[in-house]
Design an enzyme around this catalytic site. Structure first.
Site, PDB file in Angstrom:
ATOM      1  N   ASP B 105      37.419  76.318 -73.591  1.00 54.54           N
ATOM      2  CA  ASP B 105      37.795  75.303 -74.560  1.00 54.54           C
ATOM      3  C   ASP B 105      36.768  74.185 -74.452  1.00 54.54           C
ATOM      4  OD1 ASP B 105      40.359  73.369 -72.821  1.00 54.54           O
ATOM      5  OD2 ASP B 105      38.360  74.027 -72.228  1.00 54.54           O
ATOM      6  N   SER B 106      36.888  73.173 -75.305  1.00 55.60           N
ATOM      7  CA  SER B 106      35.819  72.184 -75.409  1.00 55.60           C
ATOM      8  C   SER B 106      35.904  71.072 -74.384  1.00 55.60           C
ATOM      9  CB  SER B 106      35.870  71.553 -76.794  1.00 55.60           C
ATOM     10  OG  SER B 106      37.139  70.905 -76.933  1.00 55.60           O
ATOM     11  N   GLY B 107      37.065  70.915 -73.777  1.00 54.56           N
ATOM     12  CA  GLY B 107      37.261  69.774 -72.888  1.00 54.56           C
ATOM     13  C   GLY B 107      38.068  68.686 -73.555  1.00 54.56           C
ATOM     14  N   GLY B 108      38.246  68.813 -74.863  1.00 56.95           N
ATOM     15  CA  GLY B 108      38.944  67.787 -75.635  1.00 56.95           C
ATOM     16  C   GLY B 108      40.374  67.542 -75.201  1.00 56.95           C
ATOM     17  N   PHE B 109      41.101  68.619 -75.010  1.00 62.13           N
ATOM     18  CA  PHE B 109      42.501  68.480 -74.649  1.00 62.13           C
ATOM     19  C   PHE B 109      42.671  67.791 -73.299  1.00 62.13           C
ATOM     20  CE2 PHE B 109      46.908  69.206 -74.806  1.00 62.13           C
ATOM     21  CZ  PHE B 109      47.323  69.684 -73.578  1.00 62.13           C
ATOM     22  N   ASP B 159      37.328  68.912 -80.590  1.00 63.73           N
ATOM     23  CA  ASP B 159      38.188  68.350 -81.630  1.00 63.73           C
ATOM     24  C   ASP B 159      38.736  67.008 -81.161  1.00 63.73           C
ATOM     25  OD1 ASP B 159      41.161  70.406 -80.870  1.00 63.73           O
ATOM     26  OD2 ASP B 159      39.546  69.648 -79.583  1.00 63.73           O
ATOM     27  N   GLN B 202      43.382  70.992 -87.160  1.00 61.49           N
ATOM     28  CA  GLN B 202      44.237  69.883 -86.715  1.00 61.49           C
ATOM     29  C   GLN B 202      45.095  69.412 -87.880  1.00 61.49           C
ATOM     30  OE1 GLN B 202      44.759  68.941 -83.746  1.00 61.49           O
ATOM     31  NE2 GLN B 202      43.066  69.891 -82.617  1.00 61.49           N
ATOM     32  N   GLY B 229      46.551  71.267 -81.810  1.00 60.68           N
ATOM     33  CA  GLY B 229      47.412  70.116 -81.988  1.00 60.68           C
ATOM     34  C   GLY B 229      48.885  70.411 -81.948  1.00 60.68           C
ATOM     35  N   ASP B 279      46.919  81.448 -75.462  1.00 61.45           N
ATOM     36  CA  ASP B 279      46.639  81.121 -74.062  1.00 61.45           C
ATOM     37  C   ASP B 279      47.709  80.139 -73.588  1.00 61.45           C
ATOM     38  OD1 ASP B 279      45.339  78.132 -73.264  1.00 61.45           O
ATOM     39  OD2 ASP B 279      45.401  78.589 -75.409  1.00 61.45           O
ATOM     40  N   CYS B 317      58.687  97.360 -64.729  1.00 62.69           N
ATOM     41  CA  CYS B 317      57.340  96.799 -64.661  1.00 62.69           C
ATOM     42  C   CYS B 317      56.411  97.655 -63.813  1.00 62.69           C
ATOM     43  CB  CYS B 317      57.401  95.373 -64.108  1.00 62.69           C
ATOM     44  SG  CYS B 317      55.790  94.571 -63.972  1.00 62.69           S
ATOM     45  N   CYS B 319      53.519  96.698 -62.493  1.00 68.53           N
ATOM     46  CA  CYS B 319      52.568  95.908 -61.713  1.00 68.53           C
ATOM     47  C   CYS B 319      52.680  96.213 -60.220  1.00 68.53           C
ATOM     48  CB  CYS B 319      52.750  94.409 -61.975  1.00 68.53           C
ATOM     49  SG  CYS B 319      53.966  93.581 -60.933  1.00 68.53           S
ATOM     50  N   CYS B 322      55.818  94.817 -58.346  1.00 67.73           N
ATOM     51  CA  CYS B 322      57.080  95.534 -58.577  1.00 67.73           C
ATOM     52  C   CYS B 322      57.063  96.938 -57.994  1.00 67.73           C
ATOM     53  CB  CYS B 322      57.388  95.559 -60.074  1.00 67.73           C
ATOM     54  SG  CYS B 322      57.835  93.925 -60.712  1.00 67.73           S
ATOM     55  N   HIS B 348      52.445  89.537 -61.023  1.00 66.64           N
ATOM     56  CA  HIS B 348      53.546  90.029 -61.858  1.00 66.64           C
ATOM     57  C   HIS B 348      53.614  89.302 -63.195  1.00 66.64           C
ATOM     58  CE1 HIS B 348      57.381  91.325 -63.390  1.00 66.64           C
ATOM     59  NE2 HIS B 348      57.645  90.039 -63.592  1.00 66.64           N
TER      60      HIS B 348
END
Lengths: 415, 403
Positions: B105-109, B159, B202, B229, B279, B317, B319, B322, B348
């Site tokens: 991501d851009s770092g904005g958040f 953004d 946005q 956003g 994500d 499951c 994994c 489990c 898991h």
């Protein structure tokens, strides 16, 4: 179970313990170490990451201090602690205490010994202790014993004597209860040699314990700082001389490479592997060489590297680190140091561990600086592999009559 | 070309998304992303590996779980260890030794959520590093520069992020600024052939602003679009309407990445609304608090009720956790100081998310997605009709009824 010695040279025993485990078909090499665990799991590692490590010992060490408080759950589980912790294939040895976090002294009585779990103190009489072992069903377990004669700075003869008396009484009672227990028929009791620093008591403990039908012996109370170990090594030789040759000798709380070799020379067979864990907790990686037969070119490279590292290490050895009270040794490098920020070499060149095959010092440095959990995982994988490799080299050196070279190599690096 | 084996064209962005199936009722799609580090099946959940690590699990473990794309954070990595070092290490892939795809991501958040003293101007976001106190400006150009050094397969525009609970002129300002910043990012992007720059829609919770943003940003020929956003403090009712609005106006043949969404119900509903990529830190973060994700919700394994529960977390499951461990053992381990407990749950929970997306995808391909949704909601809430109102309405809006 049967201990077969291939050779004994200068007090060092080389061989195999055969017919181990529930099915009687497992083997263990001697000298060797046990896989150190915390609450039934290798520290930081899941079975997946543990399986990435080469030469993991056949036997893992569990600690009663981490498991005693869960004995009701284990009793209800019925299938034994090996399956419960997800290590059904491993041989299991249950010690009383965790060598990394020794418990407060003053809680051993004539009738009970205490261990400390997360929930607090668990007091165990002989019958409670055996009930717990019945729920655990380990392959080997350390008998209930009084190890406090070696705790205080100066042991009185009286205290040393008491530790031997109590431990023998516990042993006899445990053996009796084992006879009566169906579930514990396949578990082996390891007799514990006590006696503090009093030679007479140590010898008495050894002789008397050897008379009992134990499967092996745990040499307790020989740990300490390098100073005390020195004096105790002398005691150690005298003790092992009294023990039968055909039963394994374990020692607790001794795990440093140099101390391991000293103890092997005095007749010890098996060690705990908590040293690599302590190294991991201080953000360090084992880098000491155990290659006692390098080719000349590599020797030169190694010497140059070793020299520099030893020089640097001397300056930083005084740094106390968090997480473990031990100071850093000269067997390791501290990945938190700024100089590793841009170092794209593996932790140890030529190391076959997952960490060295896949990652760089710079990456580990970054993980440590940012407090990421993966640092512990990767360092533990490397440090265990390095340590198990060291034990392999001990056996090879003994086989090829090269232990003196290995010892010299380790001694040089022990600063 | 920032996709595998396609002829290069400087005039239009590559079509990195290939649609494999579309639900005939809802807007759900199954597809495949063609990225420099291999194909990725969609819908996809991307675990978040903030600081060049998926917390306590190794790259090998993550690969074994079937993960083919995960996230790194430009804000964190830009500060430690910094883009120059990562570049020396052959990019983020080389630095963390991850053979598959990465999205940064851009770092904005993080600017807005982590930094208490950040200041947004037309130039960029000015902030003070929490590690050495140094003042830095994160501009669209700088963000792209860092991401170019990181070498991730998908990079995000910088953004102007505003919390979804903010109302008033700031929202509009941020929306228009984000468009201008998108253009600056496109201009500054040095590696369009190797890295796919996504725009981020946005506009807050305002339908008009969102629509304007969509109209403008879709004029730019970027390889993909994110819906940003959202997933903050807004109500779910407003949330889904903004998602639906966005997917209605985003091009069909480009991936739609809904940022910050990771709860199972939200994933299923938003797939129905037409999103392809997601994500969220939730599954990995909640694992480290002892919470295991299951089809009926979650198990707080530290609780006493699991003390003697000898079943695996989820018998269905596949994994490693489990396959080998019981709830009872994990309960014991979680109360110890052995970090292995956290890693078991991280493994898991990631498996849970990836298996969920796999099942969603299969149902779309096999033309039974609406039935899948009903079954999913039934398992999660006891009965499909007990599904939360917002989800029922959102699904109804795209033709899926739960009764």
């Amino acid at each position: 179970m049967k201990l077969s010695l291939t050779k004994v040279v200068n007090g060092c025993r080389l061989g195999k313990i055969k017919n181990l485990g529930k099915t009687g078909d497992r083997t263990m090499d001697v000298p060797g170490c046990l896989l150190y665990t915390k609450t039934g799991s290798a520290p930081h590692l899941t079975p997946h990451t543990l399986h990435n490590i080469h030469k993991v010992p056949a036997m893992a060490q569990l600690t009663l201090s981490s498991l005693a408080e869960h004995h009701e759950v284990l009793a209800e589980y019925k299938e034994g602690v090996g399956k419960f912790i997800g290590m059904p294939e491993s041989l299991l040895y249950c010690s009383l205490h965790d060598p990394v976090s020794p418990c407060p002294a003053g809680y051993v009585t004539n009738k009970s010994v205490s261990v400390w779990g997360v929930g607090g103190r668990v007091e165990m009489t002989v019958s409670k202790f055996m009930a717990i072992q019945q729920a655990l069903q380990p392959d080997w377990f350390q008998c209930l014993s009084d190890g406090e004669a070696s705790c205080a700075e100066a042991t009185s003869i009286k205290r040393a004597r008491k530790s031997v008396d109590r431990s023998l009484l516990f042993l006899d009672n445990c053996l009796r209860l084992q006879e009566e227990s169906e579930a514990l028929q396949r578990s082996t009791i390891i007799g514990v040699i006590e006696g503090g620093d009093v030679m007479e008591e140590r010898l008495r403990s050894a002789r008397e314990t050897a008379k009992r039908p134990v499967g092996g012996f745990l040499l307790d109370g020989f740990q300490g700082d390098p100073m005390t170990l020195e004096t105790r090594l002398h005691l150690l030789s005298s003790v092992t001389a009294e023990l039968p040759e055909d039963k394994p000798r374990l020692i607790c709380s001794v795990s440093r490479p140099d101390e391991v070799l000293e103890c092997i020379e005095r007749g010890v067979d098996l060690f705990e592997s908590f040293f690599p864990y302590q190294v991991t907790e201080r953000g360090c990686a084992l880098t000491f060489s155990f290659d006692y037969q390098p080719n000349p070119e590599e020797t030169l490279l190694q010497q140059n590297g070793t020299q520099e590292e030893i020089k640097y290490v001397h300056q930083t050895k005084k740094i106390k680190t968090t997480g473990c009270n031990q100071e850093m040794t000269s067997f390791e490098i501290n990945l938190k140091e700024k100089k590793y920020q841009g170092d794209f070499e593996p932790l140890v060149r030529g190391c076959s561990c997952y960490c060295c095959q896949n990652h760089t010092r710079a990456y580990i440095h970054h993980l440590l600086v940012t407090n990421e959990l993966l640092a512990g995982v990767l360092l533990m994988m490397h440090n265990f592999e390095h340590y198990f490799g060291f034990f392999h080299s001990i056996r090879e050196a003994l086989k090829n009559d090269r232990l003196a070279q290995l010892k010299e190599l380790i001694r040089r690096q022990a600063s | 070309m920032a996709a595998a084996a396609s002829p290069s064209s400087m005039e239009s962005a590559p079509r990195i998304m290939r649609l494999v199936a579309e639900c005939s009722r809802s807007r759900a799609r199954a597809g495949e992303l063609r990225l420099p580090h291999g194909p990725v099946a969609t819908p996809v959940f991307m675990p978040v590996g903030t600081q060049a690590t998926m917390k306590g699990i190794t790259a090998e473990q993550l690969d074994a779980l079937g993960c083919r794309i995960c996230l790194g954070n430009t804000y964190h990595l830009g500060l430690r260890p910094g883009p120059e070092l990562i570049q020396k290490a052959h990019g983020l892939h080389g630095f963390m030794n991850w053979p598959h795809n990465l999205l940064t991501d851009s770092g904005g958040f993080q600017m807005v959520s982590l930094v208490s003293l950040s200041e947004v101007t037309e130039e960029g976001v000015r902030f003070r590093s929490p590690y050495d106190g140094e003042e830095t400006l994160l501009s669209p150009e700088r963000s792209v520069e860092i991401q170019n050094a990181l070498g991730s397969d998908i990079i995000m525009q910088l953004d102007d992020v505003v919390s979804s609970t903010v109302t008033g002129p700031r929202v509009e300002e941020a929306m228009f600024r984000s468009i201008r910043w998108l253009d600056r990012c496109i201009a500054a992007h040095r590696r369009p052939d190797q890295q796919n720059l996504f725009a981020i829609i946005q506009g807050g919770l305002d339908a008009h602003l969102r629509a304007t943003c969509l109209e403008e940003m879709t004029k730019r020929d970027v390889p993909g679009f994110a819906i940003g956003g959202l997933s903050g403090g807004e109500s779910k009712n407003q949330f889904w309407r903004m998602v639906a609005l966005s997917t209605a106006r985003l091009p069909r043949d480009k991936p739609r990445y809904l940022m910050g969404v990771g709860y199972a119900t939200d994933l299923v509903v938003c797939v129905a609304l037409g999103c392809d990529m997601f994500d969220c830190v939730f599954p990995t973060r909640t694992a480290r608090f002892g919470s295991a994700l299951v089809p009926t919700g979650n198990l707080q394994l530290k609780k006493k009720q699991y003390e003697k529960d000898f079943r695996p977390i989820d018998p269905e499951c596949a994994c490693p956790t489990c396959q080998t461990h019981s709830r009872a053992f994990l309960h014991v381990l979680l109360h110890s100081d052995n970090t292995a407990a956290l890693h078991h749950l991280t493994v898991h929970n990631i498996a849970y998310q990836l298996q969920l997306m796999s099942a969603v995808r299969a149902s779309i391909v096999e033309k039974r997605f609406p039935d899948f949704v009903r079954h999913f909601m039934g398992t999660m809430y006891g009965d499909p009709t007990l599904c939360p109102t917002w989800a029922t309405e959102a699904l109804a809006s795209v033709g899926i009824t739960l009764a």
